[in-house]
Design an enzyme around this catalytic site. Structure first.
Site, PDB file in Angstrom:
ATOM      1  N   GLU A 320       9.083  -1.774   9.666  1.00  0.00           N
ATOM      2  CA  GLU A 320       9.758  -0.990   8.610  1.00  0.00           C
ATOM      3  C   GLU A 320       9.403   0.491   8.767  1.00  0.00           C
ATOM      4  O   GLU A 320       9.030   1.177   7.826  1.00  0.00           O
ATOM      5  CB  GLU A 320       9.333  -1.489   7.222  1.00  0.00           C
ATOM      6  N   CYS A 416       9.774  -5.895  -3.579  1.00  0.00           N
ATOM      7  CA  CYS A 416       9.243  -4.594  -4.002  1.00  0.00           C
ATOM      8  C   CYS A 416      10.335  -3.653  -4.494  1.00  0.00           C
ATOM      9  O   CYS A 416      10.101  -2.822  -5.380  1.00  0.00           O
ATOM     10  CB  CYS A 416       8.470  -3.949  -2.851  1.00  0.00           C
TER      11      CYS A 416
END
Length: 655
Positions: A320, A416
């Site tokens: 990421e 998240c």
């Protein structure tokens, strides 16, 4: 415990903007209740969360095993923070009662020494603080601290604030340079900015000093991650990319060098911006020129060489993470929603530290494009990944698109982003203004009523307008007595010819200071009026020649909004459309789900492919394919994928 309301800026900023009131209403009426259901596993066919049950198990209220990501607690903390902002904007006794019950549950799960973490309480009690590189204890602590600060500021209730102060006190005993303390720092930054917020509310310098310790210890030799790895017997938690990969790859967590020695944004994008938000906050409080210089250097790199036109960052799926300068592929872009939220937080801290329109321009770009794209118009579906080009047919067959979803999801195993969206949108009032040296800097054009504190007294600014659809913003000054102050109005980097008047008298709007703002210094009187016009005709955006993925392509932007083409309006094979950049770009009023929104029409040519299936894969010495003139419809990028699955492109081939 000493407290003040430095942190509670959102309690005296009331949003009146129709665009953002709609989103805040969505957060209050749909998103928060929906996410409460998700945290309690009552949404059919959605990824289970188990987050509330984890706390019940840790509190001894039920039997069971911990379930979820090692950082599952953070979803509850972010939800509570979103609730705090919602209660500040829209008091709701029933919602507040639910939140109070959750806070009471967290208190019961807290250990006598102040420790709070359900994974290590329920599943691995003997492993506390043995793997701060990989295991997110400090990350979860940070989010809980931020929730405690926000809930106190919204309700003046101290229960959660007491819990997080006790937890922070415990962390302060565990980490530091005294004998017996750990010299560690979090693998996933977050607690740095949380401790700075806690310091500003409590004025307890232990918390700012602990944040400083974590920031300055990062990247020092010998690497603490290696020390604790050897101490554990070389065991690692994450095996995604090989054994101990997260420990070995120091760049991944920005631990390869002290932050003041870094010059390139690297590693996990969310970790980077969370860390830098904390560094900028600390630099402001400590008046650190060295940290300010580091913040400026890294800001310039990430926004000038590693940021998409939509204000998204983190181009690659593995880790990421950032890639290298100018490597910004569109269809495989990772561009996590949380990364753009973190970029906005970094920008906001830079605006408090070093007011400059560059930070606000990026904040606005990320906010109106990637962040809003992360949530569906119904408030119940979300994007984790935000690509700039989608071809659904290939996604199911090509592993390089495994992270890309052509439609928003109900929930995620790693959830998240949804609660992060809720807390940011709920607190959007905190991002509108910066007050520094008796100057009010207007960073975002969001209709609101804001009371701001100056050296000569309070000033209330009534900001009105229909931004981002219309270009006129009106400010009315309200005060008890005349006040000498500087009101600075940002000129967005997309606006070439701003127009300005004060009490119906023209003002030289071309006098833009080096910081990118028009400064109006005067003795302000009650009911003084400023009218600012920011013409927002559609414009073509062309890429830097080093952006190889976008060569011979153009994007279209109007005001702060980046536009895209979708299959729903323009048919399949969007790659066969060539925009005539010499033609007029026309604004039209949207309808249906686009009611109240501005769409754009453009002239293009479509490469004919009617007989393509009967033609050879490659043709030798053939003529150029025939083209047919057509009209494109472009919609705001944030609104894409609200009409089912289909192709989408931001960058369009140019004729």
């Amino acid at each position: 415990m000493k407290t003040d309301h430095t942190e509670s800026q959102f309690t005296h900023i009331a949003i009146t903007d129709s665009f953002w009131m709609q989103y805040q209403k969505l957060i209050t009426e749909v998103v928060i209740p929906y996410q409460w259901c998700a945290l309690n596993d009552t949404i059919d066919d959605a990824e289970p969360s188990h987050a509330i049950d984890n706390f019940k198990i840790a509190a001894g209220q039920m039997q069971g095993e911990f379930y979820g990501m090692i950082f599952q607690d953070s979803d509850v903390a972010k939800w509570l923070e979103a609730v705090a902002y919602s209660l500040s904007n829209h008091p709701d006794p029933q919602l507040e009662s639910i939140a109070d019950d959750v806070i009471d549950l967290i208190g019961k799960a807290q250990q006598p020494n102040g420790y709070v973490n359900t994974y290590f309480t329920v599943k691995a009690p003997s492993e506390k603080w043995t793997n701060v590189c990989e295991c997110h204890e400090l990350y979860c602590a940070g989010h809980l601290i931020e929730a405690g600060v926000a809930y106190y500021c919204a309700t003046e209730k101290t229960r959660l604030l007491d819990i997080v102060c006790k937890f922070a006190d415990h962390i302060n005993e565990v980490f530091g340079k005294k004998p017996g303390q750990l010299l560690g720092y979090p693998g996933h930054p977050e607690i740095e900015q949380a401790l700075m917020r806690l310091y500003e509310v409590t004025q307890d310098t232990r918390y700012s000093q602990l944040s400083q310790f974590f920031i300055e210890q990062r990247g020092q030799q010998p690497h603490y991650y290696d020390i604790e790895y050897e101490r554990r017997g070389q065991t690692s938690y994450w095996q995604t990319h090989g054994s101990a990969w997260m420990i070995k790859d120091k760049n991944y967590s920005q631990a390869h060098a002290p932050i003041t020695k870094q010059s390139t944004a690297t590693g996990h994008a969310v970790r980077f911006v969370y860390l830098m938000a904390g560094v900028a906050h600390l630099a402001r409080i400590n008046h650190s020129q060295e940290k300010l210089t580091a913040c400026r250097t890294l800001w310039q790199n990430v926004t000038n060489k590693q940021m998409y036109i939509t204000g998204s960052i983190g181009s690659q799926s593995q880790g990421e993470a950032f890639s290298c300068d100018y490597d910004l592929p569109n269809d495989t872009a990772y561009t996590e929603t949380c990364a753009s939220i973190g970029l906005i937080m970094f920008a906001n801290q830079m605006l408090q530290l070093d007011p400059n329109s560059n930070y606000a321009d990026v904040m606005e770009r990320a906010l109106y494009n990637t962040v809003l794209a992360g949530i569906a118009l119904d408030g119940k579906h979300f994007f984790y990944v935000n690509p700039l080009e989608v071809y659904p047919k290939a996604i199911a067959y090509n592993h390089i698109y495994e992270h890309v979803k052509p439609i928003r999801q109900q929930w995620f195993g790693c959830a998240c982003c949804p609660p992060n969206l809720a807390r940011l949108i709920g607190s959007i009032g905190n991002y509108i203004y910066t007050v520094k040296d008796n100057t009010i800097y207007t960073n975002l054009y969001i209709a609101s009523e804001s009371t701001l504190y100056l050296s000569d007294g309070n000033m209330t600014l009534l900001q009105k307008g229909n931004y981002p659809w219309q270009d006129t913003i009106t400010f009315t000054v309200k005060m008890a007595q005349p006040c000498q102050a500087d009101i600075a109005l940002r000129v967005p980097n997309w606006c070439q010819q701003p127009q300005l008047s004060i009490n119906q008298t023209g003002f030289a709007a071309e006098n833009i200071a080096s910081d990118g703002y028009i400064h109006i210094k005067r003795q302000w009187q009650n009911d003084d009026e400023i009218i600012l016009q920011l013409p927002m005709q559609p414009i073509l955006v062309r890429p830097n020649p080093l952006l190889r993925h976008d060569m011979r392509k153009v994007a279209i932007q109007r005001g702060p909004l980046v536009y895209c083409i979708e299959q729903a309006d323009n048919g399949e094979e969007l790659h066969n459309l060539l925009l005539d950049s010499s033609s007029e770009l026309k604004c039209i009023a949207g309808s249906g789900i686009f009611a109240g929104k501005t769409l754009i029409k453009a002239t293009a040519y479509r490469i004919d492919s009617i007989h393509a299936h009967s033609q050879p894969l490659y043709s030798f010495n053939s003529e150029k394919p025939a083209m047919t003139k057509c009209e494109l419809t472009l919609v705001p990028y944030f609104s894409w994928a609200n009409r089912g699955e289909g192709e989408m492109r931001v960058w369009i081939n140019e004729l």
